[in-house]
Design a protein around this motif. Structure first.
Motif, PDB file in Angstrom:
ATOM      1  N   VAL A  37      -5.321 111.447  44.475  1.00  0.00           N
ATOM      2  CA  VAL A  37      -6.643 111.401  43.842  1.00  0.00           C
ATOM      3  C   VAL A  37      -7.426 112.589  44.392  1.00  0.00           C
ATOM      4  N   VAL A  38      -8.056 113.339  43.516  1.00  0.00           N
ATOM      5  CA  VAL A  38      -8.793 114.517  43.981  1.00  0.00           C
ATOM      6  C   VAL A  38     -10.261 114.359  43.626  1.00  0.00           C
ATOM      7  N   GLU A  39     -11.127 114.730  44.559  1.00  0.00           N
ATOM      8  CA  GLU A  39     -12.555 114.749  44.260  1.00  0.00           C
ATOM      9  C   GLU A  39     -13.128 116.119  44.595  1.00  0.00           C
ATOM     10  N   ILE A  40     -14.312 116.382  44.050  1.00  0.00           N
ATOM     11  CA  ILE A  40     -14.937 117.685  44.265  1.00  0.00           C
ATOM     12  C   ILE A  40     -16.262 117.453  44.985  1.00  0.00           C
ATOM     13  N   VAL A  64     -16.681 122.974  47.454  1.00  0.00           N
ATOM     14  CA  VAL A  64     -17.106 124.210  46.789  1.00  0.00           C
ATOM     15  C   VAL A  64     -18.458 124.651  47.346  1.00  0.00           C
ATOM     16  N   ARG A  65     -18.572 125.919  47.639  1.00  0.00           N
ATOM     17  CA  ARG A  65     -19.844 126.463  48.140  1.00  0.00           C
ATOM     18  C   ARG A  65     -20.980 126.095  47.174  1.00  0.00           C
ATOM     19  N   SER A  66     -22.104 125.653  47.725  1.00  0.00           N
ATOM     20  CA  SER A  66     -23.177 125.138  46.865  1.00  0.00           C
ATOM     21  C   SER A  66     -23.768 126.228  45.956  1.00  0.00           C
ATOM     22  N   GLU A  67     -23.625 127.506  46.368  1.00  0.00           N
ATOM     23  CA  GLU A  67     -24.154 128.597  45.526  1.00  0.00           C
ATOM     24  C   GLU A  67     -23.198 128.974  44.399  1.00  0.00           C
ATOM     25  N   TYR A  68     -22.143 128.207  44.182  1.00  0.00           N
ATOM     26  CA  TYR A  68     -21.150 128.534  43.144  1.00  0.00           C
ATOM     27  C   TYR A  68     -21.168 127.481  42.026  1.00  0.00           C
ATOM     28  N   PRO A  69     -22.259 127.383  41.254  1.00  0.00           N
ATOM     29  CA  PRO A  69     -22.326 126.320  40.239  1.00  0.00           C
ATOM     30  C   PRO A  69     -21.248 126.438  39.164  1.00  0.00           C
ATOM     31  N   ARG A  70     -20.886 127.681  38.813  1.00  0.00           N
ATOM     32  CA  ARG A  70     -19.866 127.835  37.760  1.00  0.00           C
ATOM     33  C   ARG A  70     -18.503 127.348  38.258  1.00  0.00           C
ATOM     34  N   LEU A 120     -18.014 125.104  40.437  1.00  0.00           N
ATOM     35  CA  LEU A 120     -18.116 123.643  40.492  1.00  0.00           C
ATOM     36  C   LEU A 120     -17.832 123.043  39.110  1.00  0.00           C
ATOM     37  N   ALA A 121     -18.476 123.629  38.083  1.00  0.00           N
ATOM     38  CA  ALA A 121     -18.313 123.113  36.714  1.00  0.00           C
ATOM     39  C   ALA A 121     -16.870 123.279  36.245  1.00  0.00           C
ATOM     40  N   ARG A 122     -16.281 124.456  36.520  1.00  0.00           N
ATOM     41  CA  ARG A 122     -14.894 124.714  36.071  1.00  0.00           C
ATOM     42  C   ARG A 122     -13.911 123.755  36.749  1.00  0.00           C
ATOM     43  N   LEU A 123     -14.149 123.497  38.024  1.00  0.00           N
ATOM     44  CA  LEU A 123     -13.236 122.598  38.740  1.00  0.00           C
ATOM     45  C   LEU A 123     -13.355 121.172  38.222  1.00  0.00           C
TER      46      LEU A 123
END
Ligand SMILES: Cc1cc2nc3c(=O)[nH]c(=O)nc-3n(C[C@H](O)[C@H](O)[C@H](O)COP(=O)(O)O)c2cc1C
Ligand code: SF4
Length: 358
Positions: A110-113, A74-80, A82-85
């Motif tokens: 297995v999935v990681e973010i 996830v693009r680092s400028e997309y905190p929301r 990131l949280a939703r995922l």
């Protein structure tokens, strides 16, 4: 057959990429949510508003490729996003749709973010893999292609978030039904992001092949004020079109024939008050700032291009050599595409940017 092609910019056939990984042991699937194109926010919307669909698409792709491990970057400028995922992932694991750890013998992936490296080039697939390995987000030579030797040397399939988000619908409704949308060469739909200059800015899902005029006038409602001078389509590596180009269909093929590119299908409008020389300087400035520096044609070429654009003189010969070198010798598509984007801007503005059209 759905005929789905990647939505991350290159338009590579998805089935062929999945087959290239060959279901070899250790295969990894990466969902590319780095979305660096200024003017594009389709992946952000998908990750924020429909993270379950993104995870489902990734899991289905893992099954198709025999992969036990998936990563959403996830693009680092997309905190929301990131949280939703993270939230959606926790639910998917709790509900038994995804495995918790990879040593349980569970056939589910297995999935990681993970977070992006905060630069434009880090969205390019080999740079993204370098970033995931903890190195600088710089592009690497291909071959070997990631499907042969990717993350930590294992076969790695990188697909864009929007590409993967199409997969659950295709599985549910069938590939043939998906292929009814779009054109015979480029099937399905594309999220198009329209800039704030339009009466109705926002993301619209359209069938590929939709005439640009319908998107710009009917869906977007035209410009809020002023007269349209040029449209930038597909981000900084895409290209420019004029108001006379609006009858062309939204496909990679038709855009390429006009020297533009679909890219991630962000559409940014510029009115007649925009100074073309300023636009030109901006492209070179972006290129010089974002070049990862791994190869000299792009590292040095983007700086020279910026210098030439800043002096405001007609470049001619020195520029011709520079453009050829960058297009032919740059390591990744970033350096190779910059001269094409500049050329398409020059074509759109005609004699106002003479000398840059080579
Ligand atoms: C400079 C550069 C930046 C890129 N940035 C992205 C990006 O932010 N997101 C993306 O999906 N693909 C990006 N790409 C394309 C990826 O390298 C890759 O082709 C894509 O993620 C593959 O997914 P797809 O086959 O589903 O399109 C970029 C390519 C280049 C050359
Ligand atoms: S072309 Fe530019 S962005 Fe790509 S590897 Fe070379 S320096 Fe880096």
């Amino acid at each position: 057959m759905s005929g789905l092609r990647g939505r991350g910019g290159a338009g590579f056939p998805v089935a062929a990429k999945w087959a290239a990984a060959g279901a070899r042991p250790g295969t990894v699937l990466v969902a590319n949510g780095d979305e660096g194109d200024p003017g594009s926010y389709a992946d952000r919307l998908l990750m924020e508003q429909d993270p379950d669909r993104v995870l489902e698409g990734l899991a289905l792709a893992c099954y198709a490729c025999g992969a036990r491990r998936g990563i959403v970057l996830v693009r680092s400028e997309y905190p929301r996003a990131l949280a939703r995922l993270h939230q959606a992932l926790a639910h998917a694991v709790a509900d038994g749709h995804l495995a918790d750890t990879d040593d349980t013998g569970d056939p589910k992936p297995v999935v990681e973010i993970a977070q992006g490296a905060g630069s434009y080039v880090a969205g390019e697939e080999t740079a993204l893999i370098a970033r995931l390995e903890g190195a600088r987000g710089c592009a690497r030579p291909r071959p070997p292609y990631p499907t042969d030797r990717g993350l930590w040397g294992t076969p790695t399939v990188v697909n864009n978030v929007e590409t993967l988000a199409s997969v659950p619908w295709i599985i549910h409704h069938g590939g043939d039904r998906y292929a009814r949308y779009g054109t015979s060469q480029e099937s399905g739909t594309k999220l198009v992001c329209l800039s704030e200059r339009f009466v109705r800015p926002g993301a619209f899902e359209v069938a590929l092949g939709t005439p640009l005029r319908r998107i710009v006038t009917e869906l977007a409602g035209g410009l809020k004020s002023g007269n349209l001078a040029v449209l930038q389509i597909g981000g900084p590596l895409g290209g420019f079109l004029t108001g006379d180009d609006l009858d062309i269909p939204l496909t990679s093929q038709a855009l390429a024939a006009r020297g533009a590119a679909l890219g991630h299908a962000g559409i940014v409008a510029f009115d007649t008050d925009t100074d073309p020389a300023e636009l030109l300087r901006h492209i070179w400035e972006f290129a010089a700032q974002e070049s990862c520096g791994a190869c000299s044609p792009c590292r040095i070429g983007t700086r020279q291009g910026l210098e030439l654009a800043t002096t405001g003189t007609t470049p001619r010969q020195p520029y011709e050599r520079l453009a050829r070198l960058m297009s032919e010798a740059s390591l990744c598509a970033f350096g190779r595409r910059v001269p094409a984007a500049v050329r398409s801007l020059a074509r759109a503005y005609g004699k106002e940017l003479a000398g840059w059209d080579r």
